[in-house]
Write a protein that holds these residues in place. Structure first.
Motif, mmCIF file in Angstrom:
data_model
loop_
_atom_site.group_PDB
_atom_site.id
_atom_site.type_symbol
_atom_site.label_atom_id
_atom_site.label_comp_id
_atom_site.label_asym_id
_atom_site.label_seq_id
_atom_site.Cartn_x
_atom_site.Cartn_y
_atom_site.Cartn_z
ATOM 1 N N GLU A 32 0.820 -1.212 0.000
ATOM 2 C CA GLU A 32 0.000 0.000 0.000
ATOM 3 C C GLU A 32 0.850 1.257 0.000
ATOM 4 O O GLU A 32 0.527 2.251 -0.650
ATOM 5 N N MET A 33 1.987 1.210 0.712
ATOM 6 C CA MET A 33 2.793 2.426 0.896
ATOM 7 C C MET A 33 3.823 2.642 -0.205
ATOM 8 O O MET A 33 4.060 3.778 -0.625
ATOM 9 N N VAL A 34 4.486 1.564 -0.644
ATOM 10 C CA VAL A 34 5.628 1.771 -1.541
ATOM 11 C C VAL A 34 5.515 1.060 -2.874
ATOM 12 O O VAL A 34 6.344 1.289 -3.758
ATOM 13 N N ALA A 35 4.544 0.182 -3.031
ATOM 14 C CA ALA A 35 4.516 -0.622 -4.251
ATOM 15 C C ALA A 35 3.423 -0.207 -5.221
ATOM 16 O O ALA A 35 3.049 -0.984 -6.091
ATOM 17 N N SER A 36 2.915 0.999 -5.100
ATOM 18 C CA SER A 36 1.850 1.459 -5.989
ATOM 19 C C SER A 36 2.363 1.581 -7.418
ATOM 20 O O SER A 36 3.375 2.224 -7.691
ATOM 21 N N GLY A 37 1.654 0.898 -8.355
ATOM 22 C CA GLY A 37 1.989 1.035 -9.765
ATOM 23 C C GLY A 37 3.116 0.148 -10.252
ATOM 24 O O GLY A 37 3.524 0.249 -11.408
ATOM 25 N N ILE A 38 3.666 -0.729 -9.387
ATOM 26 C CA ILE A 38 4.740 -1.618 -9.827
ATOM 27 C C ILE A 38 4.352 -3.060 -9.529
ATOM 28 O O ILE A 38 3.471 -3.337 -8.721
ATOM 29 N N ASN A 39 5.012 -3.976 -10.211
ATOM 30 C CA ASN A 39 4.771 -5.399 -9.999
ATOM 31 C C ASN A 39 5.563 -5.838 -8.770
ATOM 32 O O ASN A 39 6.772 -6.039 -8.838
ATOM 33 N N PHE A 40 4.880 -5.995 -7.651
ATOM 34 C CA PHE A 40 5.555 -6.279 -6.385
ATOM 35 C C PHE A 40 6.356 -7.573 -6.453
ATOM 36 O O PHE A 40 7.521 -7.624 -6.039
ATOM 37 N N LEU A 41 5.747 -8.635 -6.944
ATOM 38 C CA LEU A 41 6.401 -9.950 -6.934
ATOM 39 C C LEU A 41 7.584 -10.016 -7.891
ATOM 40 O O LEU A 41 8.485 -10.832 -7.703
ATOM 41 N N GLU A 42 7.610 -9.147 -8.896
ATOM 42 C CA GLU A 42 8.693 -9.178 -9.876
ATOM 43 C C GLU A 42 9.800 -8.179 -9.567
ATOM 44 O O GLU A 42 10.978 -8.446 -9.825
ATOM 45 N N ASN A 43 9.441 -7.025 -8.994
ATOM 46 C CA ASN A 43 10.392 -5.911 -8.937
ATOM 47 C C ASN A 43 10.775 -5.444 -7.536
ATOM 48 O O ASN A 43 11.466 -4.435 -7.396
ATOM 49 N N VAL A 44 10.330 -6.128 -6.497
ATOM 50 C CA VAL A 44 10.655 -5.706 -5.134
ATOM 51 C C VAL A 44 11.561 -6.743 -4.473
ATOM 52 O O VAL A 44 11.267 -7.944 -4.486
ATOM 53 N N LEU A 45 12.675 -6.268 -3.934
ATOM 54 C CA LEU A 45 13.589 -7.122 -3.174
ATOM 55 C C LEU A 45 13.242 -7.016 -1.691
ATOM 56 O O LEU A 45 13.164 -5.919 -1.142
ATOM 57 N N ILE A 46 13.029 -8.147 -1.052
ATOM 58 C CA ILE A 46 12.709 -8.184 0.375
ATOM 59 C C ILE A 46 13.920 -8.708 1.135
ATOM 60 O O ILE A 46 14.482 -9.754 0.783
ATOM 61 N N GLY A 264 20.117 -4.297 1.214
ATOM 62 C CA GLY A 264 19.329 -4.543 0.017
ATOM 63 C C GLY A 264 19.692 -3.600 -1.111
ATOM 64 O O GLY A 264 19.802 -4.006 -2.279
ATOM 65 N N LEU A 265 19.899 -2.333 -0.790
ATOM 66 C CA LEU A 265 20.265 -1.351 -1.819
ATOM 67 C C LEU A 265 21.609 -1.685 -2.453
ATOM 68 O O LEU A 265 21.803 -1.482 -3.657
ATOM 69 N N SER A 266 22.543 -2.198 -1.658
ATOM 70 C CA SER A 266 23.856 -2.559 -2.209
ATOM 71 C C SER A 266 23.723 -3.684 -3.225
ATOM 72 O O SER A 266 24.445 -3.728 -4.219
ATOM 73 N N MET A 267 22.796 -4.600 -2.987
ATOM 74 C CA MET A 267 22.572 -5.700 -3.925
ATOM 75 C C MET A 267 21.937 -5.194 -5.213
ATOM 76 O O MET A 267 22.307 -5.601 -6.308
ATOM 77 N N ILE A 268 20.963 -4.306 -5.074
ATOM 78 C CA ILE A 268 20.281 -3.765 -6.254
ATOM 79 C C ILE A 268 21.257 -2.964 -7.120
ATOM 80 O O ILE A 268 21.270 -3.075 -8.340
ATOM 81 N N ASN A 269 22.097 -2.163 -6.466
ATOM 82 C CA ASN A 269 23.034 -1.316 -7.206
ATOM 83 C C ASN A 269 24.087 -2.137 -7.936
ATOM 84 O O ASN A 269 24.589 -1.726 -8.984
ATOM 85 N N SER A 270 24.443 -3.306 -7.378
ATOM 86 C CA SER A 270 25.477 -4.119 -8.012
ATOM 87 C C SER A 270 24.908 -5.046 -9.066
ATOM 88 O O SER A 270 25.595 -5.457 -9.987
ATOM 89 N N ALA A 271 23.607 -5.410 -8.943
ATOM 90 C CA ALA A 271 22.955 -6.269 -9.937
ATOM 91 C C ALA A 271 21.462 -6.040 -9.857
ATOM 92 O O ALA A 271 20.803 -6.605 -8.988
ATOM 93 N N PRO A 272 20.894 -5.211 -10.720
ATOM 94 C CA PRO A 272 19.483 -4.831 -10.634
ATOM 95 C C PRO A 272 18.506 -5.997 -10.602
ATOM 96 O O PRO A 272 17.433 -5.882 -10.031
ATOM 97 N N ASN A 273 18.851 -7.151 -11.202
ATOM 98 C CA ASN A 273 17.921 -8.273 -11.185
ATOM 99 C C ASN A 273 18.191 -9.249 -10.037
ATOM 100 O O ASN A 273 17.557 -10.294 -9.952
ATOM 101 N N PHE A 274 19.139 -8.922 -9.180
ATOM 102 C CA PHE A 274 19.495 -9.697 -7.985
ATOM 103 C C PHE A 274 20.110 -11.064 -8.320
ATOM 104 O O PHE A 274 20.527 -11.784 -7.432
#
Length: 417
Positions: A32-46, A264-274
């Protein structure tokens, strides 16, 4: 987690369901807070933080619950990563306190003293190149309790614990009525309650510093108890001659959650697809257990330990507790099947908190997983197999490669929970 499983029969709900429901509600809030308009299961790293003492099975339970809570699309999705609480705290301190004190340079060694709600964890880290962290010594931990700043405190028995009133003697009752059933605790009274706790923390820090192979340049206090001015003063007084910089982050209680976000941000910055990230914040760890596999009796082993089939199941150590390992470092051993006509091999993987062990039935030895592989081409006889354990970010991969035909088997230690 282990405590919950032990007392499962006494709980009104099944612990996995409780964890799943909690994660599902957290997930709804995040979406509700941060995933508006994006595919949560595809594009969010937890990133989930877990206590340092969690076993692989405990993390597998958390992963299963996260999947059931619909936080990830597949059970073993790369979009869910784990880091330990001490590692997350170290990342936060590296990005904040060490920069402020100009200690964020390679080879700087620092200690994180995490004083939480009921436990204290000590971990010594070293800054490596490219903002990576290495672990210098084994983590030390203990149950030490919690407290806040020491001030005078009044307790109204009638409001807090009225049931006690019926058990006091007549003489005590008269005195308490005169004081309106209020008990006042002075500074020294409260201080005395926590002197033993602070003493244990100081003793743990001394031992950790003594075990360090290098000079510790900074000590950072995080967690709820670290806000205690009394604890801060005691630690600074005790260790000012051994550590140059002793400090507390601005928000010590949030150090773990904020460190997890940075991780988590360090992982995204080094490889966007994780998927192919090779640049991690945490680059080295010290193994908390000794890992190995079961193998059979050899000439010279004690005959009295032989089983009815003539075998003794011994423990072949591959990676010893206390070893510093890099992310994705592999430990291997060449294995041969018992019989030249054997068409399959089942590798039984074990771990123990001991630094060394001989047999799989020793106290403290636990089975972790098994890896069954096929061995065709029996006409080649005792075919060599290269077995390996690879230690990833938070999970272990077991592999076995037939050296003759190149067949390769592996598992990420999926657990039968």
């Amino acid at each position: 987690m282990k405590f919950v499983r032990k007392f499962q029969a006494e709980l009104p709900v099944y612990y996995e369901k409780a964890i799943t429901d909690y994660l599902r509600k957290i997930g709804e809030l995040i979406k509700e807070m941060v995933a508006s308009g994006i595919n949560f299961l595809e594009n969010v790293l937890i990133v989930i933080t877990v206590p340092a003492e969690y076993l692989e099975k405990d993390k597998a339970i958390m992963r299963k619950c996260a999947y059931n809570a619909e936080l990830i699309k597949e059970r073993y999705s790369k979009n869910l990563q784990f880091t330990t609480e001490p590692e997350a705290a170290a990342v936060y301190c590296m990005e904040n306190n060490l920069k402020v004190t100009d200690l964020n340079t390679p080879e700087t060694t620092f200690m994180i003293v995490d004083c939480g709600g009921g436990t204290v964890d000590l971990t010594t880290r070293k800054l490596l190149k490219d903002k990576q962290l290495g672990e210098v010594t084994e983590r030390a931990g203990d149950f030490c309790g919690n407290n806040s700043d020491f001030t005078n405190y009044e307790m109204d028995i009638e409001d807090v614990v009225p049931v006690v009133m019926q058990y006091v003697t007549e003489e005590v009752q008269e005195k308490m009525e005169e004081n309106d059933w209020v008990i006042e605790f002075g500074y020294d009274d409260i201080k005395s309650m926590f002197d033993s706790v602070v003493g244990r923390i100081i003793k743990m820090i001394h031992m950790q510093l003594d075990n360090n192979r290098e000079t510790c340049s900074a000590m950072l206090l995080v967690g709820g108890l670290s806000q205690s001015k009394y604890l801060q003063e005691r630690i600074k007084q005790e260790f000012q001659h051994r550590v140059k910089n002793i400090s507390v982050p601005l928000q010590p209680i949030a150090a773990i959650s904020r460190g997890a976000a940075l991780y988590g941000l360090s992982m995204i910055n080094s490889a966007p697809n994780f998927e192919n990230s090779h640049k991690f914040v945490i680059n080295e760890r010290v193994l908390k257990y000794t890992y190995g596999i079961s193998h059979v009796w050899k000439k010279g082993d004690p005959i009295e330990r032989r089983r009815s089939n003539g075998r003794i199941h011994k423990f072949l150590s591959l990676a010893q507790r206390g070893t510093v390992v890099e992310i994705n470092q592999e430990f291997t051993s060449m294995i041969f099947p018992i019989s030249s006509t054997q068409s399959a091999v089942d590798f039984l993987i074990y771990f123990t908190a001991k630094y060394s062990a001989q047999y799989i039935d020793e106290d403290g030895m636990e089975k972790l997983e098994s890896l069954l592989i096929s061995l065709p081409d029996v006409h080649y006889g005792r075919r060599p197999i290269l077995f390996g354990l690879t230690f990833g970010r938070m999970e272990i991969t077991a592999s076995a490669k037939n050296q003759l035909n190149g067949q390769n088997y592996q598992t990420t230690l999926k657990f039968d929970i």
